[in-house]
Design a protein around this motif. Sequence first.
Motif, short mmCIF file in Angstrom:
data_model
loop_
_atom_site.label_atom_id
_atom_site.label_comp_id
_atom_site.label_asym_id
_atom_site.label_seq_id
_atom_site.Cartn_x
_atom_site.Cartn_y
_atom_site.Cartn_z
N GLN A 245 -63.42 -73.94 3.95
CA GLN A 245 -64.23 -72.73 4.04
C GLN A 245 -64.49 -72.10 2.67
O GLN A 245 -64.93 -70.95 2.60
N LEU A 246 -64.28 -72.83 1.59
CA LEU A 246 -64.46 -72.27 0.26
C LEU A 246 -65.90 -71.79 0.06
O LEU A 246 -66.86 -72.53 0.23
N PHE A 247 -66.02 -70.52 -0.31
CA PHE A 247 -67.34 -69.94 -0.57
C PHE A 247 -67.29 -68.86 -1.64
O PHE A 247 -68.06 -68.89 -2.60
N ASP A 248 -66.38 -67.90 -1.50
CA ASP A 248 -66.41 -66.70 -2.32
C ASP A 248 -66.27 -66.99 -3.81
O ASP A 248 -67.00 -66.45 -4.64
N LEU A 249 -65.32 -67.88 -4.18
CA LEU A 249 -65.12 -68.17 -5.60
C LEU A 249 -66.31 -68.92 -6.19
O LEU A 249 -66.69 -68.68 -7.34
N VAL A 250 -66.91 -69.80 -5.41
CA VAL A 250 -68.11 -70.50 -5.87
C VAL A 250 -69.26 -69.51 -6.05
O VAL A 250 -70.01 -69.56 -7.04
N TYR A 251 -69.38 -68.59 -5.11
CA TYR A 251 -70.48 -67.61 -5.16
C TYR A 251 -70.35 -66.70 -6.38
O TYR A 251 -71.35 -66.33 -6.99
N THR A 252 -69.13 -66.32 -6.73
CA THR A 252 -68.94 -65.37 -7.82
C THR A 252 -68.88 -66.03 -9.19
O THR A 252 -68.83 -65.32 -10.20
N THR A 253 -68.88 -67.36 -9.25
CA THR A 253 -68.78 -68.02 -10.56
C THR A 253 -69.99 -68.92 -10.84
O THR A 253 -70.81 -68.62 -11.69
N THR A 254 -70.12 -70.01 -10.12
CA THR A 254 -71.11 -71.03 -10.47
C THR A 254 -72.36 -71.01 -9.61
O THR A 254 -73.35 -71.64 -9.98
N ARG A 255 -72.32 -70.33 -8.44
CA ARG A 255 -73.43 -70.35 -7.49
C ARG A 255 -73.84 -71.79 -7.13
O ARG A 255 -75.01 -72.10 -6.97
N GLY A 256 -72.83 -72.65 -7.02
CA GLY A 256 -73.08 -74.04 -6.64
C GLY A 256 -73.35 -74.97 -7.79
O GLY A 256 -73.37 -76.19 -7.60
N GLY A 257 -73.59 -74.47 -8.98
CA GLY A 257 -73.89 -75.30 -10.14
C GLY A 257 -72.62 -75.75 -10.86
O GLY A 257 -71.51 -75.46 -10.40
N PRO A 258 -72.79 -76.44 -11.98
CA PRO A 258 -74.05 -76.93 -12.53
C PRO A 258 -74.53 -78.20 -11.83
O PRO A 258 -73.72 -79.04 -11.44
N LEU A 259 -75.82 -78.30 -11.64
CA LEU A 259 -76.43 -79.45 -10.96
C LEU A 259 -75.82 -79.65 -9.58
O LEU A 259 -75.58 -80.78 -9.14
N ASN A 260 -75.54 -78.53 -8.88
CA ASN A 260 -74.97 -78.56 -7.53
C ASN A 260 -73.60 -79.22 -7.47
O ASN A 260 -73.16 -79.65 -6.40
N ALA A 261 -72.89 -79.28 -8.59
CA ALA A 261 -71.60 -79.98 -8.63
C ALA A 261 -70.51 -79.23 -7.88
O ALA A 261 -69.49 -79.82 -7.50
N THR A 262 -70.68 -77.93 -7.68
CA THR A 262 -69.67 -77.14 -6.96
C THR A 262 -70.22 -76.59 -5.65
O THR A 262 -69.65 -75.65 -5.10
N GLN A 263 -71.30 -77.14 -5.17
CA GLN A 263 -71.87 -76.67 -3.91
C GLN A 263 -71.06 -77.23 -2.74
O GLN A 263 -71.08 -78.42 -2.46
N THR A 264 -70.33 -76.36 -2.07
CA THR A 264 -69.51 -76.77 -0.94
C THR A 264 -70.31 -76.65 0.35
O THR A 264 -71.46 -76.19 0.36
N VAL A 265 -69.70 -77.07 1.45
CA VAL A 265 -70.39 -77.04 2.74
C VAL A 265 -70.75 -75.61 3.14
O VAL A 265 -71.88 -75.35 3.57
N VAL A 266 -69.80 -74.68 2.98
CA VAL A 266 -70.07 -73.31 3.39
C VAL A 266 -71.13 -72.69 2.50
O VAL A 266 -72.01 -71.95 2.97
N TYR A 267 -71.07 -72.97 1.21
CA TYR A 267 -72.12 -72.44 0.32
C TYR A 267 -73.47 -73.06 0.67
O TYR A 267 -74.50 -72.37 0.62
N TYR A 268 -73.49 -74.32 1.03
CA TYR A 268 -74.74 -74.98 1.40
C TYR A 268 -75.33 -74.36 2.66
O TYR A 268 -76.54 -74.09 2.72
N LEU A 269 -74.49 -74.13 3.68
CA LEU A 269 -75.04 -73.55 4.91
C LEU A 269 -75.45 -72.10 4.69
O LEU A 269 -76.42 -71.63 5.31
N TRP A 270 -74.75 -71.38 3.82
CA TRP A 270 -75.18 -70.01 3.49
C TRP A 270 -76.54 -70.04 2.79
O TRP A 270 -77.43 -69.23 3.10
N ASN A 271 -76.71 -70.98 1.88
CA ASN A 271 -77.99 -71.10 1.18
C ASN A 271 -79.11 -71.48 2.13
O ASN A 271 -80.22 -70.93 2.05
N ALA A 272 -78.81 -72.39 3.06
CA ALA A 272 -79.83 -72.81 4.02
C ALA A 272 -80.21 -71.68 4.96
O ALA A 272 -81.40 -71.50 5.28
N ALA A 273 -79.24 -70.89 5.39
CA ALA A 273 -79.50 -69.85 6.38
C ALA A 273 -80.10 -68.60 5.75
O ALA A 273 -81.11 -68.07 6.25
N PHE A 274 -79.52 -68.13 4.65
CA PHE A 274 -79.88 -66.80 4.16
C PHE A 274 -80.81 -66.81 2.96
O PHE A 274 -81.37 -65.77 2.62
#
Length: 312
Positions: A245-274
């Motif tokens: 369920q990792l999301f918050d730390l990715v959101y507050t630091t890399t926003r899934g970058g660089p080159l989507n290297a830290t984009q997790t499943v929860v961050y991906y579904l948040w990006n797709a939905a919102f």
Amino acid sequence: MSAAPLSPAAGVGVDRRRSRRRRGLRLTLEGWAFVGPATVLVLGLSIFPAIWSFFLSLQRWDGFSEPEGVGLHNYAYALTDADLAAAVTHTVLYTALFVPSSVLLGLLLAVALNRRIRFIGLYRTAIFVPFVASAAATGILTTYLFSPQFGLLNNVLRRVGLPQQGWLEDPRQAMVVIAIMSLWGSAAFTTVIFLAALQDIPGELVEAARIDGATSRQAFWHVTVPQLAPVAVFATIWQVIQALQLFDLVYTTTRGGPLNATQTVVYYLWNAAFRQTEFGYGSAVAWTLFIVTMLITIGVVLYARRARIEAF
């Protein structure tokens, strides 16, 4: 014929039963007065949204137009989505880095803190403080430490003459940095769990092993560690769920970058939905993640029971 009047003893019995019913009703109402607000919150913020998201996962909806029923199309697309597959890979990598490290570090810290030394309360508090820190604070600290331009670690490397690192801007290092900071913030939980389990182990078991000639290391591995097995199973399951369920730390630091290297499943579904307003597809990904998490949890529990480790 008229009914015979009740005897005084029978009348007292009826009054007592009525009094018990009134008292029981009053206690029930008082109980619901305490748990009612929390129940409403659970139903309104957890169960109802989960049910609604399931029906939403069977539709195509952008939040504005009329929903369009698509059946299982969103789930079928999730199985062939290359971006989602990459997010799954990043999540698995993070889980492999984070879960064993957090459990092992929690055990080592618990053993170190399970001693009668001066200022032990201060040490235990210092270990637990990162756990209660917000994700925003952890993200700011991560940026301060691992920023390639002005981060503390690169300044130290520059001072000692070592090459600077890309850290959060290097696709090969960014997920490792996220795992390290997650470990800093979450190891306190496993430490507290193991510390409580260590203090619950009867001292007579260790003393008996020492009397039989076992060294401190042998007593730890053959007496203490088996007693901690159920706690280790619980901590592992909990940390796996947190990792997936990792999301918050990715959101507050890399926003899934660089080159989507830290984009997790929860961050991906948040990006797709919102961000892309694909609420139906985002809900389908969320439910898929829920099912996978449940299967993993059930598998670990069954394995633990087969191995006679009563963790639940």
